[in-house]
Motif scaffolding. Structure first.
Motif, short mmCIF file in Angstrom:
data_model
loop_
_atom_site.label_atom_id
_atom_site.label_comp_id
_atom_site.label_asym_id
_atom_site.label_seq_id
_atom_site.Cartn_x
_atom_site.Cartn_y
_atom_site.Cartn_z
N GLU A 140 0.81 -1.22 0.00
CA GLU A 140 0.00 0.00 0.00
C GLU A 140 0.85 1.27 0.00
OE1 GLU A 140 -3.10 0.07 -0.46
OE2 GLU A 140 -3.61 -2.04 -0.19
N ARG A 141 2.13 1.14 -0.21
CA ARG A 141 3.05 2.27 -0.30
C ARG A 141 3.14 3.07 0.99
NH1 ARG A 141 5.75 0.11 -4.30
NH2 ARG A 141 4.41 -0.32 -6.12
N GLU A 142 2.84 2.42 2.09
CA GLU A 142 3.05 2.99 3.42
C GLU A 142 3.85 1.97 4.23
OE1 GLU A 142 -0.38 4.56 5.44
OE2 GLU A 142 -1.42 4.90 3.55
N PRO A 143 4.74 2.44 5.11
CA PRO A 143 5.59 1.50 5.86
C PRO A 143 4.76 0.48 6.65
CG PRO A 143 6.39 3.74 6.11
CD PRO A 143 5.07 3.85 5.41
N GLY A 144 4.97 -0.80 6.37
CA GLY A 144 4.30 -1.86 7.10
C GLY A 144 2.84 -2.07 6.79
N VAL A 145 2.31 -1.42 5.76
CA VAL A 145 0.87 -1.53 5.42
C VAL A 145 0.72 -2.36 4.15
CG1 VAL A 145 -1.25 -0.30 4.92
CG2 VAL A 145 0.42 0.70 6.49
N TRP A 146 -0.10 -3.42 4.24
CA TRP A 146 -0.30 -4.33 3.10
C TRP A 146 -1.78 -4.63 2.92
CZ3 TRP A 146 3.84 -6.02 0.17
CH2 TRP A 146 5.10 -5.76 0.71
N GLY A 147 -2.23 -4.63 1.68
CA GLY A 147 -3.56 -5.12 1.37
C GLY A 147 -3.51 -6.63 1.17
N PHE A 148 -4.50 -7.35 1.66
CA PHE A 148 -4.50 -8.81 1.51
C PHE A 148 -5.81 -9.29 0.91
CE2 PHE A 148 -6.39 -8.10 5.69
CZ PHE A 148 -7.46 -8.97 5.70
N LYS A 149 -5.74 -10.44 0.23
CA LYS A 149 -6.92 -11.09 -0.33
C LYS A 149 -6.74 -12.60 -0.21
CE LYS A 149 -9.72 -11.60 -4.52
NZ LYS A 149 -9.89 -11.18 -5.94
N LEU A 150 -7.62 -13.22 0.57
CA LEU A 150 -7.61 -14.66 0.77
C LEU A 150 -8.78 -15.28 0.02
CD1 LEU A 150 -6.69 -17.27 2.29
CD2 LEU A 150 -8.19 -16.56 4.16
N VAL A 151 -8.53 -16.35 -0.73
CA VAL A 151 -9.57 -17.01 -1.51
C VAL A 151 -9.76 -18.44 -1.00
CG1 VAL A 151 -10.37 -17.69 -3.80
CG2 VAL A 151 -8.97 -15.64 -3.54
N LEU A 152 -10.98 -18.75 -0.56
CA LEU A 152 -11.35 -20.10 -0.15
C LEU A 152 -12.25 -20.70 -1.23
CD1 LEU A 152 -12.32 -19.42 3.59
CD2 LEU A 152 -10.11 -20.20 2.72
N THR A 153 -12.10 -21.98 -1.50
CA THR A 153 -12.91 -22.64 -2.52
C THR A 153 -13.46 -23.96 -1.99
OG1 THR A 153 -11.01 -23.79 -3.48
CG2 THR A 153 -11.57 -21.65 -4.41
#
Length: 246
Positions: A140-153
């Motif tokens: 996310e271009r900020e220190p220590g900040v991340w976008g996440f996406k988990l996919v369950l099937t």
């Protein structure tokens, strides 16, 4: 009696515009590609391929893929024609080449979506039931900040809904000691220790996580537990460096 005089021949002067034909070809090619991509985006906007029927999604994806491949072939031929021309308009040629790259990217994306749906409907014997399909991270271009996406099937038998809880833990080091942090302690979107799920085909869990100062992440552990008579558990561990290398 004098003969009737023939009308004088008329001449039309046409301005010579070098490169005009090539630029016109490139513009027509641009409209073709834009129309194809617009159709693809329109398909995504109608639910992002989140239809109630995976079979319908497959049909839409296959039609979009076939259209893009036809446009790709036509675009490749246009590039060949431009390169063979005596007077090459570099701007038109470069524009056509960029559009070739865009088409290739769209085709790769569609093939990936097709593989995802086909794996759900026609799995191998060793991959049936509840699955932790994928986890992705975006900086996310900020220190220590991340976008996440988990996919369950739910692979194979999709007649019934599967429900339960999925727990996500980030494993790492702080002050040279191993530490396990639950996702709810890193993300404002996650309130409980286990995230509830209920779906027939697949479900996404998305949000943003913020790493604490001095914490070095190493792995992300995902454990999904279904409920009911035929309960099952799916577990998968993702390497942090592999998730963030791109």
């Amino acid at each position: 009696m004098s003969k009737e005089q023939k009308p004088a021949e008329e001449y039309v002067v046409i301005r010579h515009r070098p490169g005009y034909r090539l630029r016109r070809t490139a513009i027509l090619l641009a409209f073709t590609v834009v129309a194809a991509i617009a159709g693809y985006v329109a398909g995504l906007s109608k639910g992002g391929f989140r239809f109630s029927s995976v079979e319908a999604s497959n049909e839409v994806l296959e039609e979009e893929l076939e259209t893009l491949q036809e446009n790709y072939t036509e675009a490749r031929q246009q590039v060949i024609n431009l390169e063979r021309g005596r007077a090459i308009d570099e701007q038109a040629l470069n524009q056509a080449r960029r559009m070739i790259v865009d088409l290739e990217t769209q085709i790769v994306s569609l093939k990936s979506d097709l593989t995802f749906y086909k794996n759900i409907m026609a799995p191998s014997e060793v991959s049936k039931g509840l699955q932790v399909d994928n986890l992705s991270l975006v900086d996310e271009r900020e220190p220590g900040v991340w976008g996440f996406k988990l996919v369950l099937t739910q692979v194979g038998n999709n007649k019934n809904y599967v429900s339960g809880l999925v727990a996500v833990n980030v494993i790492g080091l702080r002050d040279e000691e191993k530490e396990v942090i639950a996702l709810r302690d890193l993300s404002e979107e996650i309130e409980d220790l286990g995230v509830k799920f209920r779906f027939r085909y697949f479900q996404d869990v998305e949000g943003t996580l913020v790493l604490p100062d001095g914490f070095e992440p190493l792995e992300i552990q995902v454990v999904a537990q279904s409920e009911g008579r035929n309960s099952s558990q799916a577990e998968r561990t993702f390497d942090w460096d592999e998730l963030t290398e791109n």
